[in-house]
Design a protein around this motif. Structure first.
Motif, short mmCIF file in Angstrom:
data_model
loop_
_atom_site.label_atom_id
_atom_site.label_comp_id
_atom_site.label_asym_id
_atom_site.label_seq_id
_atom_site.Cartn_x
_atom_site.Cartn_y
_atom_site.Cartn_z
N LEU A 392 -54.67 19.22 -30.91
CA LEU A 392 -55.52 19.81 -32.26
C LEU A 392 -56.13 18.75 -33.07
O LEU A 392 -56.41 19.35 -33.31
CB LEU A 392 -53.27 19.61 -32.78
CG LEU A 392 -53.82 19.45 -34.42
CD1 LEU A 392 -54.06 21.18 -34.90
CD2 LEU A 392 -51.77 19.08 -35.14
N MET A 396 -59.38 19.91 -35.20
CA MET A 396 -59.65 19.04 -36.24
C MET A 396 -61.16 18.35 -36.86
O MET A 396 -61.92 19.18 -37.55
CB MET A 396 -58.51 18.51 -36.95
CG MET A 396 -57.31 19.04 -37.15
SD MET A 396 -55.78 18.13 -37.67
CE MET A 396 -56.74 17.11 -38.41
N VAL A 399 -63.91 21.14 -35.99
CA VAL A 399 -64.15 22.09 -37.54
C VAL A 399 -64.92 20.90 -37.91
O VAL A 399 -65.54 21.68 -38.84
CB VAL A 399 -62.96 22.54 -37.51
CG1 VAL A 399 -62.98 22.65 -39.92
CG2 VAL A 399 -62.74 23.52 -37.03
N TYR A 404 -67.55 24.97 -34.94
CA TYR A 404 -66.42 25.97 -34.59
C TYR A 404 -65.82 26.76 -33.32
O TYR A 404 -64.38 26.98 -33.19
CB TYR A 404 -66.19 27.65 -36.18
CG TYR A 404 -67.19 26.53 -37.09
CD1 TYR A 404 -65.73 26.02 -37.72
CD2 TYR A 404 -67.90 26.78 -37.56
CE1 TYR A 404 -65.84 25.39 -38.80
CE2 TYR A 404 -67.94 25.94 -39.16
CZ TYR A 404 -67.51 25.07 -39.95
OH TYR A 404 -67.36 24.78 -41.17
N PHE A 411 -58.19 24.63 -30.15
CA PHE A 411 -56.91 25.18 -30.53
C PHE A 411 -56.26 25.72 -29.98
O PHE A 411 -54.73 25.55 -30.22
CB PHE A 411 -57.43 25.81 -32.17
CG PHE A 411 -57.45 24.80 -33.20
CD1 PHE A 411 -57.14 23.38 -33.95
CD2 PHE A 411 -58.55 24.96 -33.66
CE1 PHE A 411 -57.57 22.67 -34.50
CE2 PHE A 411 -59.52 24.40 -34.71
CZ PHE A 411 -58.72 23.34 -35.58
N LYS A 426 -52.09 27.98 -36.98
CA LYS A 426 -52.47 27.61 -37.67
C LYS A 426 -54.21 27.87 -38.21
O LYS A 426 -55.01 29.14 -38.65
CB LYS A 426 -51.45 27.45 -39.11
CG LYS A 426 -50.54 27.46 -38.93
CD LYS A 426 -49.63 27.02 -40.36
CE LYS A 426 -48.49 28.03 -40.47
NZ LYS A 426 -47.30 26.37 -41.04
N ASN A 427 -54.53 26.65 -36.85
CA ASN A 427 -55.63 25.80 -37.08
C ASN A 427 -56.35 27.48 -36.57
O ASN A 427 -57.69 26.88 -36.38
CB ASN A 427 -56.21 24.27 -36.91
CG ASN A 427 -55.63 24.01 -38.46
OD1 ASN A 427 -56.78 23.27 -39.49
ND2 ASN A 427 -54.41 23.70 -38.24
N LEU A 430 -57.68 30.44 -38.69
CA LEU A 430 -58.90 29.71 -39.55
C LEU A 430 -59.80 29.54 -38.85
O LEU A 430 -60.80 29.95 -39.27
CB LEU A 430 -57.74 28.92 -40.65
CG LEU A 430 -58.75 28.15 -41.03
CD1 LEU A 430 -59.27 28.99 -42.44
CD2 LEU A 430 -58.54 26.66 -41.70
N ALA A 431 -60.01 28.64 -38.80
CA ALA A 431 -61.28 28.60 -37.25
C ALA A 431 -62.00 30.29 -37.10
O ALA A 431 -63.41 30.08 -36.42
CB ALA A 431 -60.93 27.48 -35.58
#
Length: 510
Positions: A392, A396, A399, A404, A411, A426-427, A430-431
């Motif tokens: 994780l 991050m 990102v 990406y 992720f 969730k990430n 989003l990515a």
């Protein structure tokens, strides 16, 4: 530390390694033998008068004196207690913000335009928000505005520059309905906190609360909502006196200096620590290092004449026998603190670059690199670790460096390692959304200027081959911050908020 925080810490106090406390029996036994075992009362003939016997007895009162063995026993006691691992608070997840997410609910009504708190209550509240953002650098902060209706202004963000231009555009004229509905603002703020991985807080910045508003706020479920604080900007009615009947929440009154800002931060931190203590997944923070300072101070007694013990000279000679570069070059902190403990102190002081140099723990070292802006180095260090949380952190970091596609892979790796890792899931979504948005924009414009993406930005991956990568010729500089972007828009921020709030109010509750 407030009385409330003190009582909270006492209620959470325990030892991580309580079996070390058994060593206190040994320390006490040795002290008793050394202190009293060697003393033998000398019996003088009974024919000697008592007052003469007392004068002839040498060292009769030495049991009442503080002796070197007493200081040794006290130092050993402190070291045993430190080894037992006293604790009263938990450590935050290194991959989660070390400060609580905060949603500010700002009252934007006609009453906030009163000048009793110069220049006006509302303007002073805005200034205080900026002071608060400065003190909470790097922490997530969101903004809700309310009068007769409540509206989200800015979602939770770590970038204060995103919030500033919208904050400047707030005044009563942009609110579609006059009045004050703090209960609706509470619900809007709570929606922003829902789904956060760490416990958050809600801060109301207002002048008064009606009895209806107090009832609405009092009806909330504390177990499923963030902690509440109230920052009162009202001198005409005695400041916080209007909130005296509020059943829950901490009340802070405005001051001319920064005392109120510090008080708000302490209130948020206390609520965060209280919520964190209920998280069974969080590790307890070992506070044994704090006992090193009193132990070091007590050792200063050994420098008193007549207090040195024979074996203390051996210890002193052993210290001097260390190589010079080892004994002195590393500094005095190396004598008392481990590199990780020094790294934690630097991290708490927000000196993330120094913390990254000091940490040996790979998880904390990677997080310190992340906080210091060295995202590529952080991603590389996270990649060597095998946990879901490390994957994780890798995602991050990628990102942040705008890689990406690689972030999506990281992720996904985190989810594969631990399917229950909701933050990674969730990430991941989003990515994927960000990457799809970028590639879709490239199809529409081969420069990316229509979507506000600088063509000089070559870090966006384009493995799918969608659109054409070009370089912008030197000349006009593209805006780099949210505030600069807002200045390029012809419509004023207040006009934009006024239109948006009116549409939201017309659409009704979502």
């Amino acid at each position: 530390m407030t009385f409330e925080m003190l009582m909270q810490n006492l209620s959470q106090f325990h030892f991580l390694r309580p079996w070390w406390l058994l060593a206190l029996l040994g320390v006490g036994g040795l002290w008793w033998v050394a202190r009293f075992g060697s003393d033998r009362d000398t019996e003088l003939p009974s024919v000697i008068a008592p007052h003469l016997a007392a004068a002839l007895t040498i060292g009769a009162d030495k049991r009442r004196m503080l002796r070197p063995v007493d200081t040794v026993a006290l130092v050993l006691t402190l070291l045993v207690l430190a080894s037992a691992g006293p604790t009263w608070s938990r450590q935050a997840n290194p991959l989660v913000s070390d400060e609580a997410p905060l949603v500010i609910a700002l009252k934007v009504s006609e009453s906030m335009m009163e000048p009793d708190v110069p220049p006006t209550r509302l303007e002073r509240a805005k200034h205080k928000i900026l002071d608060l953002l400065k003190e909470r650098a790097g922490a997530k902060t969101g903004l809700v505005a309310y009068a007769g209706s409540a509206h989200q202004v800015v979602p939770l963000t770590e970038d204060p520059d995103v919030l500033k231009p919208f904050l400047e555009g707030l005044d009563p004229s942009v609110m579609p309905v006059k009045g004050s509905v703090a209960g609706n603002a509470l619900q809007t703020a709570q929606k922003l906190l829902d789904g956060q991985d760490e416990p958050g807080s809600i801060l109301f910045m207002l002048d008064t609360l009606s009895s209806e508003e107090q009832t609405a706020i009092g009806a909330r479920d504390p177990a499923n909502s963030g902690s509440l604080s109230f920052w009162v900007f009202n001198r005409d009615t005695g400041g916080a006196a209007g909130l005296s009947g509020l059943a829950s929440g901490r009340v802070v009154t405005v001051t001319a200096d920064t005392r109120d800002v510090d008080q708000v931060i302490r209130s948020i931190d206390a609520a965060y620590q209280a919520a964190l203590s209920q998280d069974e997944k969080a590790k307890w923070r070992d506070q044994g290092v704090l006992l090193a300072w009193p132990a070091a101070l007590i050792l200063l007694f050994w420098f008193r004449r007549g207090w040195s013990m024979r074996w203390s000279a051996i210890v002193f000679i052993a210290l001097l026998s260390q190589p010079v570069d080892r004994a002195f070059a590393d500094g005095w902190r190396d004598w008392f603190f481990t590199p990780d403990q020094q790294g934690q102190m630097a991290f708490d002081a927000k000196d993330f670059g120094r913390a990254a140099e000091l940490f040996t723990d790979p998880s904390w070292k990677a997080y310190a690199l992340y906080k210091s802006g060295k995202y590529e180095e952080a991603a590389e260090l996270y990649a060597w670790q095998d946990s879901s949380e490390a994957a994780l952190g890798e995602g991050m970091s990628l990102v942040k460096s705008r890689s990406y596609r690689d972030a999506i892979d990281a992720f996904q790796k985190a989810v594969d390692r631990d399917p229950s890792n909701e933050a990674a899931r969730k990430n991941l979504e989003l990515a994927k959304y960000i990457l799809e948005y970028i590639e879709r924009t490239r199809e529409q414009s081969d420069t990316g200027e229509e979507a506000g993406i600088g063509a000089d930005d070559t870090v966006y991956d384009n493995e799918a081959g969608r659109g054409t990568e070009t370089q912008q010729q030197t000349g006009e500089t593209m805006p780099e911050t949210a505030e600069q972007w807002m200045r390029t828009v012809n419509t004023q921020t207040g006009d934009f908020l006024k239109s948006r709030f009116a549409l939201e109010n017309a659409a009704g509750p979502q």
